[in-house]
Motif scaffolding. Structure first.
Motif, short mmCIF file in Angstrom:
data_model
loop_
_atom_site.label_atom_id
_atom_site.label_comp_id
_atom_site.label_asym_id
_atom_site.label_seq_id
_atom_site.Cartn_x
_atom_site.Cartn_y
_atom_site.Cartn_z
N VAL A 54 75.79 91.74 -23.19
CA VAL A 54 76.34 93.09 -22.72
C VAL A 54 76.46 93.84 -24.47
O VAL A 54 75.68 95.06 -24.63
N SER B 235 72.78 94.81 -25.46
CA SER B 235 72.23 95.84 -24.34
C SER B 235 72.86 96.99 -25.03
O SER B 235 72.15 98.04 -25.02
N SER B 236 74.16 96.99 -25.19
CA SER B 236 74.92 98.25 -25.79
C SER B 236 74.09 98.70 -27.18
O SER B 236 74.27 99.92 -27.49
N LYS C 239 70.85 100.27 -26.55
CA LYS C 239 70.88 101.69 -26.03
C LYS C 239 71.41 102.61 -26.88
O LYS C 239 71.15 103.52 -27.03
N HIS D 282 68.19 91.10 -17.96
CA HIS D 282 69.31 91.79 -18.21
C HIS D 282 69.06 93.06 -18.65
O HIS D 282 69.78 94.05 -18.39
N ASN E 265 69.64 97.09 -17.32
CA ASN E 265 70.26 98.20 -17.94
C ASN E 265 69.53 99.11 -18.49
O ASN E 265 70.02 99.87 -19.42
#
Ligand SMILES: Nc1ncnc2c1ncn2[C@@H]1O[C@H](COP(=O)(O)OP(=O)(O)OP(=O)(O)O)[C@@H](O)[C@H]1O
Ligand SMILES: [Mg+2]
Length: 727
Positions: A245, A248-249, A252, A275, A279
């Motif tokens: 996570v 991923s952030s 992003k 994953h 996302n």
């Protein structure tokens, strides 16, 4: 747009002027569109054009390829380029062809039709390629060596460039046995200049490269390894709720940037890529488990910006040259500083700001240590000289551990590992440790607790779990050195070799069951794979595990409290406390708070309490031990959790003391005689200061030190060390 070939003869018409700067810059501008040479490019080019051998050490992305591409354009004839990876050769040849430069490569991946056309051309009276890329394995074949000799006799061979020359050294991080055979080049073609190029060679590797290639009085060009446009950062998996996570952030929030994510295992590549895709991140996995076609298509899509993120094993490594890579992330700790430097060096080749992000996990570290040791025992079985290599790989890895677990500038650590001494000011706050020293110090403190607890565990957890059944694992890592390469056949070489090697080595150990050591290694390899497969397969269990604080971790925290209290006792002189019980008390306080939050919260509580103990005064410490934590019904707390009630934490005899520090804290002059009466405890606890958070601690500490510089100088060595780290 393709351009017609321009040679120096076209520009100058005069052979003498062909190695002059002006003519060479014209070639650079015409063919590549760059205004001038970078770093030591020109010196290297002029040296080889004058027939001199050259050893060229330039940082990743420094422009080494230009050092043989320009000479190829400056003189009629062929420059032979030896390159370790087929993907790399394909890539460069394609880029050159797009610029109208005649270049070819020869490899096992080509059809026999394509190969024979190239061979025919080479045998002709006027071979067309200016650059011919080949694998070291091909050079080692007698047929190809005689072809080279024929080309040379006809006066067409101008230069031999050995790219990624560190692969020749057994001390290099990516040793290739086939590279060692390149020494025959000097014997067979004694008067052709040789240019050796690398970005990663410590001094003994440099020496080894020069000796192995029999370079004669080479011009040695060395540039700094510093990649000033890369910001270095480590994130600690054990302090994150979910690294997937988090990554991923990060991606992003960075926008739709180009990135490479390196993972140790193929399964992680696949899982992480899935994953990230879920996302909304445009990405694909790349590893040796994919067939050639799929790998090429991922590489093409990434090179042409159809996808922005590649999640890859180290099969996607040396020489990959997309200019605008903004983030290189290591999702698992790399095996050595050299590997880390090579891989993170894929970032920012356009010289613009970019980021190297390493996710460090204590489990990952243990896993890598395990693999290195296992591969070491496997090697030492066949040759005692390999034993030194395995020790070396462990010490190489320790540099990586120090990069992650140690305090201080990350850039300085990288450069020092290559033997470059630099001042810390060089970094200009372009690593997390220089930019956010307090935060990094906090993380390191928390990580050190986790490490201590792992150490307490003795041998890796892998062993503990290894009684599970043998898996016929498809989960392979691809970081292995290539010194297991089986033969000299060209067929053996491709950028998928890494994976093949692991398969081969597993197969080998399966066959040689008679050997006890092999059996053991095989068992351990499988057990290890099994452990990690189980670990990732059950997300539910994983989630629970993630938040569980084991007894072992708790014991280790108690031990740390015990040590901190002993130090405090020494520092504060006459402090009489029950050390063991007080340590248990502090640990239990942290544990109770953890009950409400996650595991990270526990670590952070332990760390801030430790800091507090190390800096606090006698009265604060005594008051804390006298205080009762808010009442918790007896039956909700397991007995062993809180073996000592606070009232028993102070030694029985009353202590009389005056502490000036206390005055400032409680606001009145106090000479106090501690007793263990409950009433008194209650009134004291009302005046207690809470254990400060990290930022409160730092601010308070700064104010204290500013107010009283003499005192801060007189503190214990331990606290002064800490102070240095925090500033
Ligand atoms: N003189 C120059 N001016 C501007 N850009 C250049 C110059 N020389 C090379 N480049 C560009 O720099 C980038 C990196 O070059 P190259 O791939 O040769 O690096 P390298 O030194 O081989 O790195 P690595 O060790 O990572 O393989 C390329 O995109 C190349 O086009
Ligand atoms: Mg290169």
């Amino acid at each position: 747009m393709k351009k017609s070939p321009l040679t120096v003869q076209n520009i100058c018409g005069n052979e003498k002027k062909t190695t002059g700067k002006e003519a060479l810059v014209k070639l650079l501008r015409w063919h590549f569109g760059f205004s001038d040479f970078r770093g030591k490019q020109l010196e290297a080019i002029q040296a080889v054009l004058s027939g001199r051998d050259c050893f060229c050490l330039m940082p990743t992305g420094g422009g080494k390829s230009m050092c043989y591409q320009i000479p190829a354009l400056a003189k009629p004839g062929i420059v032979l380029v030896v390159s370790p990876l087929i993907a790399l050769m394909e890539n460069q040849v394609m880029a050159l062809k797009e610029k109208g430069i005649a270049a070819e490569f020869l490899s096992s991946t080509q059809t026999s039709n394509v190969k024979s056309k190239i061979h025919e051309d080479l045998d002709s009276g006027k071979p067309s390629p200016r650059l011919l890329y080949v694998t070291p394995e091909l050079i080692a074949t007698p047929g190809f060596m005689s072809k080279l000799t024929r080309i040379h006799t006809r006066g067409f061979l101008n230069l031999i460039a050995i790219d990624e020359a560190h692969c020749i050294s057994t001390w290099g991080h990516d040793f290739r046995p086939s590279y060692r055979k390149l020494s025959s080049l000097r014997n067979c073609l004694p008067d052709v200049p040789i240019l050796a190029l690398t970005a990663t060679a410590v001094p003994n590797v440099q020496k080894d490269v020069i000796q192995s290639l029999c370079l004669q009085d080479p011009l040695v060009l060395k540039s700094s390894f510093n990649r000033s446009n890369i910001y270095y950062e480590v994130r600690y998996k054990d302090l994150l709720d979910d690294a997937y996570v988090d990554l991923s952030s990060v991606l992003k929030s960075s926008g739709d940037v180009c990135a490479i994510i390196y993972c140790l295992e193929r399964t992680t590549c696949d899982g992480l890529s899935a994953h990230l895709s879920k996302n909304g991140i445009s990405c694909a996995a790349y590893h040796a488990g994919l067939n050639n076609k799929l790998r090429s298509s991922v590489l093409d899509d990434w090179m042409s910006s159809k996808i922005q993120v590649v999640v890859a094993t180290v099969a996607f490594g040396m020489g990959i040259d997309r200019k605008d890579v903004r983030i290189v992330c290591h999702f698992n700790v790399p095996k050595s500083m050299e590997a880390f430097y090579q891989e993170s060096g894929r970032a920012g080749r356009d010289q613009l700001p970019c980021r190297s992000l390493l996710y460090y996990g204590v489990d990952d570290r243990k896993k890598m240590e395990f693999i290195l040791r296992s591969s070491g025992s496997k090697k030492s079985e066949s040759s005692s000289s390999q034993d030194g290599l395995s020790k070396k790989s462990i010490s190489d890895f320790n540099q990586m551990v120090e990069y992650c677990e140690g305090s201080g500038c990350r850039r300085k650590k990288i450069l020092e590992s290559f033997g470059e001494q630099v001042p810390a000011s060089l970094c200009k706050k372009s690593c997390d440790a220089c930019k956010h020293p307090n935060l990094v110090a906090k993380y390191l403190e928390e990580i050190s607790i986790i490490c201590t607890s792992h150490r307490g565990n003795g041998i890796s957890r892998i062993f503990i779990n290894s009684s599970a059944d043998v898996t016929h694992g498809e989960q392979f890592s691809e970081f292995w050195n290539r010194d297991d390469e089986a033969g000299t056949s060209e067929e053996d070489i491709s950028d998928s070799d890494d994976g093949t090697e692991v398969v081969k080595s597993l197969a080998k150990s399966k066959l040689s069951r008679k050997s006890g050591v092999n059996d053991k290694i095989e068992f351990l390899q499988r057990a290890e794979e099994n452990y990690y497969r189980n670990k990732s397969s059950d997300k539910q269990v994983n989630k629970l595990d993630k938040n569980a604080i084991s007894e072992m971790v708790r014991e280790s925290s108690k031990q740390r409290f015990l040590n901190a209290l002993k130090e405090a006792q020494q520092r504060l002189g006459n402090l009489s406390i029950e050390l063991e019980a007080s340590a248990a008390f502090f640990e239990n306080e942290c544990y109770k708070k953890y009950g409400k939050s996650g595991k990270t919260f526990y670590y952070s509580q332990v760390a801030s309490t430790l800091r507090w103990i190390k800096m606090t005064n006698s009265s604060e410490l005594t008051n804390r031990l006298l205080s009762s934590t808010p009442a918790r019904p007896e039956n909700t707390m397991p007995k062993e959790e809180h073996p000592e009630k606070p009232s028993r934490l102070l030694e029985k005899k009353p202590i009389k003391y005056t502490d000036p520090e206390l005055h400032s804290n409680v606001g009145s002059e106090t000479t106090m005689c501690i007793s263990q009466s409950k009433t008194q405890n209650a009134s004291l606890s009302a005046e207690l200061l809470a254990i400060p958070s990290f930022s409160e601690f730092v601010n308070r500490k700064k104010t204290k030190d500013n107010n009283n510089p003499c005192k801060s100088e007189n503190q214990s060595p331990h606290s002064s060390k800490k102070r240095m780290r925090l500033q």
